[in-house]
Design a protein around this motif. Structure first.
Motif, PDB file in Angstrom:
ATOM      1  N   GLN A 200       0.830  -1.207   0.000  1.00  0.00           N
ATOM      2  CA  GLN A 200       0.000   0.000   0.000  1.00  0.00           C
ATOM      3  C   GLN A 200       0.862   1.254   0.000  1.00  0.00           C
ATOM      4  OE1 GLN A 200      -1.030   2.738   2.424  1.00  0.00           O
ATOM      5  NE2 GLN A 200      -1.811   3.274   0.418  1.00  0.00           N
ATOM      6  N   ASN A 203       1.547   2.255  -3.412  1.00  0.00           N
ATOM      7  CA  ASN A 203       0.407   2.605  -4.257  1.00  0.00           C
ATOM      8  C   ASN A 203       0.115   4.096  -4.321  1.00  0.00           C
ATOM      9  OD1 ASN A 203      -2.877   3.043  -4.041  1.00  0.00           O
ATOM     10  ND2 ASN A 203      -2.285   1.624  -5.662  1.00  0.00           N
ATOM     11  N   THR A 204       0.373   4.825  -3.240  1.00  0.00           N
ATOM     12  CA  THR A 204      -0.065   6.216  -3.164  1.00  0.00           C
ATOM     13  C   THR A 204       0.677   7.114  -4.144  1.00  0.00           C
ATOM     14  OG1 THR A 204      -0.614   5.867  -0.843  1.00  0.00           O
ATOM     15  CG2 THR A 204      -0.496   8.128  -1.575  1.00  0.00           C
ATOM     16  N   HIS A 209      -0.854   2.843 -12.527  1.00  0.00           N
ATOM     17  CA  HIS A 209      -1.958   1.888 -12.448  1.00  0.00           C
ATOM     18  C   HIS A 209      -3.317   2.531 -12.678  1.00  0.00           C
ATOM     19  CE1 HIS A 209      -2.735   3.635  -8.465  1.00  0.00           C
ATOM     20  NE2 HIS A 209      -3.867   2.980  -8.442  1.00  0.00           N
ATOM     21  N   VAL A 213      -6.497   0.127 -13.334  1.00  0.00           N
ATOM     22  CA  VAL A 213      -7.235  -0.349 -12.155  1.00  0.00           C
ATOM     23  C   VAL A 213      -8.538   0.413 -11.971  1.00  0.00           C
ATOM     24  CG1 VAL A 213      -7.139  -0.578  -9.644  1.00  0.00           C
ATOM     25  CG2 VAL A 213      -5.141  -1.158 -11.026  1.00  0.00           C
ATOM     26  N   HIS A 214      -8.522   1.713 -12.276  1.00  0.00           N
ATOM     27  CA  HIS A 214      -9.675   2.559 -11.971  1.00  0.00           C
ATOM     28  C   HIS A 214     -10.487   2.926 -13.209  1.00  0.00           C
ATOM     29  CE1 HIS A 214      -8.321   2.622  -7.918  1.00  0.00           C
ATOM     30  NE2 HIS A 214      -7.205   3.254  -8.209  1.00  0.00           N
ATOM     31  N   GLN A 351     -13.264   6.988  -2.580  1.00  0.00           N
ATOM     32  CA  GLN A 351     -12.603   6.349  -1.440  1.00  0.00           C
ATOM     33  C   GLN A 351     -13.546   5.580  -0.529  1.00  0.00           C
ATOM     34  OE1 GLN A 351     -12.104   9.800  -1.916  1.00  0.00           O
ATOM     35  NE2 GLN A 351     -10.113   9.663  -2.916  1.00  0.00           N
ATOM     36  N   GLY A 357     -13.031   3.346  -6.118  1.00  0.00           N
ATOM     37  CA  GLY A 357     -11.592   3.233  -6.017  1.00  0.00           C
ATOM     38  C   GLY A 357     -11.087   2.212  -5.025  1.00  0.00           C
ATOM     39  N   THR A 358     -11.636   2.243  -3.805  1.00  0.00           N
ATOM     40  CA  THR A 358     -11.109   1.401  -2.732  1.00  0.00           C
ATOM     41  C   THR A 358     -11.176  -0.097  -3.036  1.00  0.00           C
ATOM     42  OG1 THR A 358     -11.489   3.049  -1.005  1.00  0.00           O
ATOM     43  CG2 THR A 358     -11.476   0.745  -0.314  1.00  0.00           C
ATOM     44  N   ASP A 361      -8.475  -0.963  -5.695  1.00  0.00           N
ATOM     45  CA  ASP A 361      -7.125  -0.898  -5.144  1.00  0.00           C
ATOM     46  C   ASP A 361      -6.838  -2.122  -4.280  1.00  0.00           C
ATOM     47  OD1 ASP A 361      -5.843   1.365  -6.167  1.00  0.00           O
ATOM     48  OD2 ASP A 361      -6.794   2.696  -4.723  1.00  0.00           O
ATOM     49  N   TRP A 365      -3.840  -4.931  -4.484  1.00  0.00           N
ATOM     50  CA  TRP A 365      -2.854  -5.170  -3.426  1.00  0.00           C
ATOM     51  C   TRP A 365      -2.819  -6.642  -3.052  1.00  0.00           C
ATOM     52  CZ3 TRP A 365      -5.306  -0.770  -0.039  1.00  0.00           C
ATOM     53  CH2 TRP A 365      -5.082   0.462  -0.668  1.00  0.00           C
TER      54      TRP A 365
END
Length: 416
Positions: A200, A203-204, A209, A213-214, A351, A357-358, A361, A365
């Motif tokens: 994680q 990732n920030t 990605h 991913v999104h 979020q 998104g969450t 993500d 992970w």
């Protein structure tokens, strides 16, 4: 010291452009991290707005160690180990609130919010030289910057501002989303994923990605907003800020929310601007609306918190293959209700626990953790974007500069 107790040199596990997969999987490395990193540097524990009033508290953690963040009756902030000095029971199980005293539920020892031992039931059962002053809750060194509260077990460590270094400028920019009202915590949600905490952390500052991913998030947006979130196409960058900190600028036009006040109001905020116009002049409306969507960057503060566009993302290591994430929604402290409602709706959209998104993500992970079980001696590649983009210590927005920065700090601390 015998050969069997000599520390293992972890340095070879981190190279300039890659790290060994054992960093995700080795329980012995994880245990060392709790001591050499989380117990040995400044760690984020909360925001001042969460303990805004005297006699308020919130519970938090430093690595796996539970702590209480308090503001005593004199207004001073403390970070205390959540452990009674008698028989080690936790003295506070509440998430947050107000209290004038913490009472251990096991034997009734009670403590003030500054940690001082207040009273002991049946004290005459102790020796004559028993002194309550010798048994306060253990207080950690505590400092704040920009409303962010940090604590450390190391009294001799450098001042917080020195540890943050160039990151302080970015904290100042991030807090401009208060639009002159200040920033406050407006709520949070927690979840756990089956993976190592460093996955994680990477990732920030990973924009590479985002369009993959999104994709579902991007398809949920109107055309104007989808163009805004073309994060790889706006000339952004990633910068190593030192001490493991890094910033990724994804929307350069929104780095400084006080800049370009005459920019057109996006279509998605037109109705909000009209509502705000009933009670605020045009300059105030523009400033508030510009701040509603947050800043155009993610700031990673090693080892456990990110100021991510419009929210805080806090990681808490649980085990070598388990991590807890807290997403903290932010609002304008004393700002217009309409603007804060919009901020919460935007937070929920990406979020929030039912956002776009969450879940995506977290799935990514966990796949990294599962995949890391394959292969005997393979490496995690961090070699994207090694050529300087805007000068030293920077890469283009898709570069892995921030990850390399974090792992070089990891290597420094794990081999100190």
């Amino acid at each position: 010291m015998t050969q069997s107790t000599l520390p293992i040199d972890r340095g070879p596990l981190v190279r300039e452009d890659r790290v060994h997969t054992s960093l995700y999987r080795d329980p012995a490395i994880f245990e060392e991290e709790m001591d050499r990193i989380f117990a040995s540097t400044w760690v984020f524990v909360g925001h001042e707005s969460e303990v805004a009033a005297p006699n308020s508290f919130k519970t938090s953690s430093i690595g796996r160690q539970p702590v209480i963040v308090t503001r005593d009756k004199a207004g001073e902030i403390h970070v205390l180990l959540n452990r009674c000095r008698h028989r080690a029971a936790s003295v506070c199980e509440g998430k947050s609130g107000k209290a004038s005293v913490f009472v251990c539920p096991y034997h009734g020892w009670s403590y003030n919010l500054d940690g001082k031992l207040r009273s002991v039931p049946m004290a005459d059962g102790y020796d004559a030289d028993f002194d309550k002053a010798d048994f306060p809750l253990i207080a950690l060194r505590t400092e704040s910057y920009g409303g962010l509260i940090f604590a450390t077990f190391r009294n001799e460590i450098e001042p917080l501002a020195d540890f943050l270094g160039p990151a302080t400028r970015w904290i100042d920019l991030f807090m401009k989303q208060g639009a002159g009202f200040g920033v406050k915590v407006a709520g949070e949600h927690k979840f756990r994923f089956r993976g190592n905490w460093k996955i994680q952390l990477e990732n920030t500052t990973d924009a590479y990605h985002f369009p993959i991913v999104h994709k579902s998030f991007l398809t949920s947006l109107d055309d104007e907003t989808e163009e805004l979130f073309d994060l790889l196409g706006q000339g952004g960058w990633v910068e190593d800020l030192g001490n493991g900190h890094s910033v990724i600028v994804m929307i350069p036009d929104l780095v400084d929310l006080d800049a370009d006040p005459d920019a057109p109001i996006p279509e998605r905020f037109r109705a909000l601007a009209e509502e705000l116009g009933r009670d605020h002049d045009e300059t105030q409306v523009r400033r508030i609306v510009r701040a509603v969507g947050g800043s155009g960057f993610n700031l990673n503060l090693f080892p456990n918190v990110a100021c991510s566009m419009s929210f805080f993302r806090i990681l808490r290591p649980i085990a070598v293959e388990e991590t807890e994430i807290t997403h903290v929604a932010l609002a304008m402290d004393g700002g217009p209700d309409a603007a804060n409602r919009m901020r919460l709706r935007l937070h929920e959209h990406f979020q929030g626990p039912m956002g776009f998104g969450t879940p995506d993500d977290a799935e990514g992970w966990e796949r990294v953790q599962r995949g890391s079980a394959s292969g005997e001696d393979l490496w995690i590649m961090l070699n994207r974007g090694k050529e300087p983009f805007r000068g030293a210590n920077t890469g283009d927005v898709s570069a892995e500069t921030g990850m390399r920065a974090a792992y070089q700090m990891w290597k420094r601390m794990m081999t100190a």
